[in-house]
Design an enzyme around this catalytic site. Structure first.
Site, PDB file in Angstrom:
ATOM      1  N   SER A  58      58.245  81.260  49.077  1.00  0.00           N
ATOM      2  CA  SER A  58      57.218  80.402  49.662  1.00  0.00           C
ATOM      3  C   SER A  58      56.830  80.799  51.079  1.00  0.00           C
ATOM      4  O   SER A  58      55.742  80.456  51.539  1.00  0.00           O
ATOM      5  CB  SER A  58      57.690  78.944  49.669  1.00  0.00           C
ATOM      6  OG  SER A  58      58.926  78.822  50.351  1.00  0.00           O
ATOM      7  N   ASP A 370      57.100  71.753  57.869  1.00  0.00           N
ATOM      8  CA  ASP A 370      57.826  70.843  56.974  1.00  0.00           C
ATOM      9  C   ASP A 370      59.328  71.089  57.156  1.00  0.00           C
ATOM     10  O   ASP A 370      59.743  71.553  58.214  1.00  0.00           O
ATOM     11  CB  ASP A 370      57.371  71.013  55.514  1.00  0.00           C
ATOM     12  CG  ASP A 370      57.602  72.421  54.963  1.00  0.00           C
ATOM     13  OD1 ASP A 370      58.338  73.209  55.601  1.00  0.00           O
ATOM     14  OD2 ASP A 370      57.055  72.733  53.885  1.00  0.00           O
ATOM     15  N   HIS A 373      59.503  75.463  56.332  1.00  0.00           N
ATOM     16  CA  HIS A 373      58.520  76.508  56.598  1.00  0.00           C
ATOM     17  C   HIS A 373      57.952  76.428  58.016  1.00  0.00           C
ATOM     18  O   HIS A 373      57.606  75.345  58.486  1.00  0.00           O
ATOM     19  CB  HIS A 373      57.388  76.414  55.580  1.00  0.00           C
ATOM     20  CG  HIS A 373      57.880  76.454  54.162  1.00  0.00           C
ATOM     21  ND1 HIS A 373      58.057  75.303  53.415  1.00  0.00           N
ATOM     22  CD2 HIS A 373      58.255  77.494  53.383  1.00  0.00           C
ATOM     23  CE1 HIS A 373      58.503  75.652  52.215  1.00  0.00           C
ATOM     24  NE2 HIS A 373      58.637  76.957  52.170  1.00  0.00           N
TER      25      HIS A 373
END
Length: 406
Positions: A58, A370, A373
């Site tokens: 991600s 978040d 990240h």
């Protein structure tokens, strides 16, 4: 008819641009004698890059999981993600750019440096000429990593997608050039150009490994069946080496390997393990450092390492851990105020932002958007260091700019 003419003209201009910088697949003399600094060097580096292909998790995913069924737990295609990104919530796990976007800008890729996600059906033919992003949020080096979070594309599957779909698609597309003459009068068939100039001059970027610890090793409990950390890490690095070898066998020659970030300093880990103040969870950081040391050895070790089986390949190790740690431990130096708290209100799992949830007013003051990240400002600095740093504790043995010009 007009569309056919337009597509043909685009392909002609694309090949012409590439061959203006192709001296029988070697960079021009001016680029080979590169000296640090100056905008000219940046231009030469950009011109030397044929395409960029990205694999990982991600931290580098730009929307592939949007197109997967059942991957709702690891998707970022909703607000507040993309609040500072021109295109809004596209599936990038950040308020703005991820590190690949920022690096693409520095490499002066088309479309402001943005690569198309593989899973988008439109990423075929000329849309893939300058590169493709195969990364999948929640994935890891191990096939099972992230599967408990929904459908993800493992690193193995990402490479399979490159081999089975993108590679033959690009090969067929560029074969339409039949015969092209280089600046030295050397004539090459479209097929020869693809194998000798296009793939070897493309960058293959890999950013993965963190989820194998967060969602796999440390998520499996501490029972007697769990392997020692050193054994798990060694096995992980061996599997990664095999994946790199596979990419090499498919034609890759220039590799950029991003290290794991300081896992123990991420908000989700700090919260889950009840860290006090701005303290990091050192056992988690130790695991990241153990992996990163082995990753750097893959680049460094010519005997018995990856390079001994990859003649003609070049590697760059980007020390994401060091670059991000510097910002976390010396926040005032970089204009950051919050290093242990996420900018957004996170969901119950502690990683992703709540849909349409509240966020901080000034994202430039936060290290993490978040629970896991980084924010745009952190990603931008990471990309700048990867691209142009001359410090071996940040990039090794050369930076991405120099790699692009080889």
């Amino acid at each position: 008819m007009a569309k056919l003419v337009g597509a043909t003209l685009y392909l002609f201009l694309f090949l012409l641009l590439l061959h203006l910088h192709c001296h029988q697949c070697k960079p021009a003399a001016a680029a080979a004698s590169f000296v640090h600094g100056g905008g000219g060097a940046t231009t030469k580096a950009a011109a030397a890059v044929r395409a960029v292909f990205v694999f990982g998790s991600s931290l580098v995913d730009n929307g592939n999981n949007n197109h997967l069924n059942g991957s709702g737990a690891v998707r970022a295609d909703y607000a507040p993600y993309g609040v500072d990104f021109p295109l809004g919530a596209t599936g990038r796990f950040s308020n703005g750019r991820n590190v690949i976007d920022a690096l693409g800008e520095l490499l002066r890729l088309p479309a402001a440096g943005l690569l198309p996600p593989f899973a988008d059906p439109a990423t075929r033919g000329r849309a893939a000429l300058h590169g493709v992003n195969f990364a999948s949020g929640g994935s890891g080096i191990l096939d099972l990593t992230g599967k408990n979070k929904g459908e993800v594309l493992s690193l193995k599957q990402q490479i399979t997608n490159f081999e089975a779909v993108t590679l033959p698609d690009l090969r067929a597309h560029l074969q339409g050039a039949t015969t092209v003459t280089t600046t030295t009068g050397h004539k090459m068939k479209g097929q020869d150009f693809f194998d000798q100039c296009y793939l070897p001059k493309s960058l293959f970027i890999i950013g993965t490994g963190g989820n194998d610890y967060l969602l796999n090793y440390f998520n499996a409990g501490s029972g007697p069946t769990r392997a020692l950390l050193s054994e798990f890490t060694s096995s992980l690095l061996t599997k990664l080496s095999n994946h790199l070898q596979r990419l090499y066998d498919l034609g890759a020659r220039k590799f950029v390997l991003f290290s794991i970030q300081p896992l123990g300093c991420t908000p989700v880990v700090r919260t889950f393990l009840n860290a006090t103040g701005d303290a990091c969870i050192e056992p988690m950081n130790h695991a990241a450092l153990l992996f990163n040391s082995g990753l750097r050895s893959i680049v460094k070790n010519h005997n018995g390492g990856v390079r001994s089986h990859m003649p003609g390949a070049s590697f760059v190790y980007v020390n994401s851990y060091k670059i991000i740690s510097d910002m976390i431990h010396h926040p005032a130096k970089y204009g950051i105020r919050k290093t242990s708290q996420p900018c957004c209100e996170v969901s119950r799992g502690g990683v992703l932002c709540q849909k349409e949830g509240p966020i901080c007013s000034d994202r430039t003051k936060y290290a993490f958007f978040d629970g896991l990240h980084p924010t745009d400002v952190v990603n931008a600095r990471l990309a700048r260091k990867a691209y142009g740093s001359n410090s071996p504790d940040k990039v090794y043995p050369i930076n991405v700019k120099k790699l692009a010009m080889l």
